[in-house]
Design an enzyme around this catalytic site. Structure first.
Site, PDB file in Angstrom:
ATOM      1  N   LEU A  65       0.828  -1.205   0.000  1.00  0.00           N
ATOM      2  CA  LEU A  65       0.000   0.000   0.000  1.00  0.00           C
ATOM      3  C   LEU A  65       0.865   1.259   0.000  1.00  0.00           C
ATOM      4  O   LEU A  65       2.055   1.209   0.300  1.00  0.00           O
ATOM      5  CB  LEU A  65      -0.927  -0.028   1.219  1.00  0.00           C
ATOM      6  CG  LEU A  65      -1.860  -1.243   1.294  1.00  0.00           C
ATOM      7  CD1 LEU A  65      -2.624  -1.247   2.606  1.00  0.00           C
ATOM      8  CD2 LEU A  65      -2.815  -1.277   0.118  1.00  0.00           C
ATOM      9  N   PRO A  66       0.282   2.415  -0.336  1.00  0.00           N
ATOM     10  CA  PRO A  66       1.086   3.624  -0.541  1.00  0.00           C
ATOM     11  C   PRO A  66       1.731   4.226   0.700  1.00  0.00           C
ATOM     12  O   PRO A  66       2.845   4.748   0.627  1.00  0.00           O
ATOM     13  CB  PRO A  66       0.078   4.618  -1.158  1.00  0.00           C
ATOM     14  CG  PRO A  66      -1.026   3.780  -1.696  1.00  0.00           C
ATOM     15  CD  PRO A  66      -1.107   2.595  -0.790  1.00  0.00           C
ATOM     16  N   LYS A 171      15.029   0.347   4.501  1.00  0.00           N
ATOM     17  CA  LYS A 171      14.485   0.784   3.204  1.00  0.00           C
ATOM     18  C   LYS A 171      14.575   2.300   3.066  1.00  0.00           C
ATOM     19  O   LYS A 171      14.900   2.819   1.994  1.00  0.00           O
ATOM     20  CB  LYS A 171      13.029   0.328   3.076  1.00  0.00           C
ATOM     21  CG  LYS A 171      12.285   0.860   1.844  1.00  0.00           C
ATOM     22  CD  LYS A 171      12.927   0.402   0.538  1.00  0.00           C
ATOM     23  CE  LYS A 171      12.288   1.057  -0.693  1.00  0.00           C
ATOM     24  NZ  LYS A 171      10.911   0.642  -0.917  1.00  0.00           N
ATOM     25  N   LYS A 246       7.554  11.111  -0.396  1.00  0.00           N
ATOM     26  CA  LYS A 246       7.042  10.511   0.851  1.00  0.00           C
ATOM     27  C   LYS A 246       8.162   9.809   1.609  1.00  0.00           C
ATOM     28  O   LYS A 246       8.324   9.980   2.828  1.00  0.00           O
ATOM     29  CB  LYS A 246       5.934   9.515   0.530  1.00  0.00           C
ATOM     30  CG  LYS A 246       5.370   8.786   1.742  1.00  0.00           C
ATOM     31  CD  LYS A 246       4.797   7.428   1.381  1.00  0.00           C
ATOM     32  CE  LYS A 246       5.898   6.416   1.077  1.00  0.00           C
ATOM     33  NZ  LYS A 246       5.409   5.033   0.930  1.00  0.00           N
TER      34      LYS A 246
END
Length: 295
Positions: A65-66, A171, A246
């Site tokens: 998911l985003p 990440k 983001k």
């Protein structure tokens, strides 16, 4: 064959779910965008009517998911999946989210006696399609070993970074470096082009010299240098500028939490924010070079 629920079928999740189906797993797939389900069904998956429908009798639940709010919204709260997941299910979240959010969802899973790992990925859409992704994992070693056969159907590299949330931290470190390197590579090529150099020849030289990187060899930001790069198709596809923005924001938040200094990461975040404000938020993040090109 493992019964797998896959939720989130975007540019990354769709090919990942398709590869699981092609590997012989029983995949029930769901996305709010119904158009995204069809290609996965063509690969052998079954369409689910909702996220709750997808997880019925699932042995493994994978989400892609985003953002943090989407992951927390999916699993937590009165209507969240965590309250209704089958006993013994393994949860694998492949989204890139805040480490604190990953830890929050993992704690909810532990409270229900379920195993969960955060397993964000690297490798881009090409890696998702080819099944060559790198999985960057946080969670227990036991949960990872249980997940390994499923992950290996979607990728070729698996790194265990530590306990819950550690995969997300690693990440963010990777993507912060990538964002800086892409911006710097575009800046260097733009400088050469401003002096009349051929960007393609310049890039070829850089790709075998000390400035070589994924940005020079795989996702070159200059149009026409690499035929299959997003830059050569109007910066469509690939990894969106706003997704990079983001991730750089999450990296900045993580740095503030420990007092770490990330000056280049902050500068890169501002560049991608400017690129978003210029109307390129939905384009590949390599479009940041357009801020630097001579008009």
């Amino acid at each position: 064959m493992t019964r797998i629920a896959f939720i989130g079928l975007g540019n990354m999740g769709g090919p990942m779910a398709a590869n699981l189906a092609k590997a012989g797993h029983a995949v029930r797939a769901f996305d709010l965008n119904t158009d995204a389900i069809a290609p996965v069904v063509q690969a052998g998956a079954t369409a689910a009517a909702s996220a709750a429908d997808a997880v019925v009798e699932a042995e493994v639940v994978i989400s892609m998911l985003p953002a943090s709010r989407h992951v927390e919204g999916l699993y937590l709260g009165d209507d969240g999946l965590m309250a209704t997941l089958p006993a013994g299910a393994l949860v694998i979240d492949c989204s890139t989210i805040a480490p604190a959010s990953a830890q929050k969802v993992a704690a909810a899973a532990q409270a229900r006696g379920l195993q969960m790992i955060d397993a964000p990925v690297s490798g881009g859409t090409a890696g998702a399609q080819a099944g060559t992704l790198t999985f960057i994992v946080g969670g227990s070693a036991d949960a990872l070993e249980r997940a390994r056969p499923v992950l290996e159907a979607m990728g070729k590299n698996i790194f265990h970074m530590g306990e819950a949330g550690a995969g997300q931290v690693a990440k963010l470190c990777n993507n912060m470096a990538l964002g800086v390197i892409m911006a710097a590579t575009g800046e260097a090529i733009a400088l050469g082009a401003a002096h009349g150099l051929d960007p393609k020849v310049l890039s070829q030289m850089m790709a075998v010299s000390t400035s070589r990187s994924w940005a020079t060899e795989v996702c070159n930001p200059w149009p026409g240098v690499l035929e299959n790069a997003p830059a050569s198709r109007g910066y469509t596809g690939g990894f969106g500028n706003d997704l990079m923005l983001k991730d750089l924001g999450l990296a900045a938040e993580a740095a503030m939490g420990t007092g770490a200094a990330v000056p280049l990461g902050e500068l890169a975040r501002n560049l991608y924010a400017m690129n978003s404000q210029a109307g390129n938020g939905g384009l590949d993040f390599s479009s940041v070079v357009t801020l630097l090109q001579r008009r």
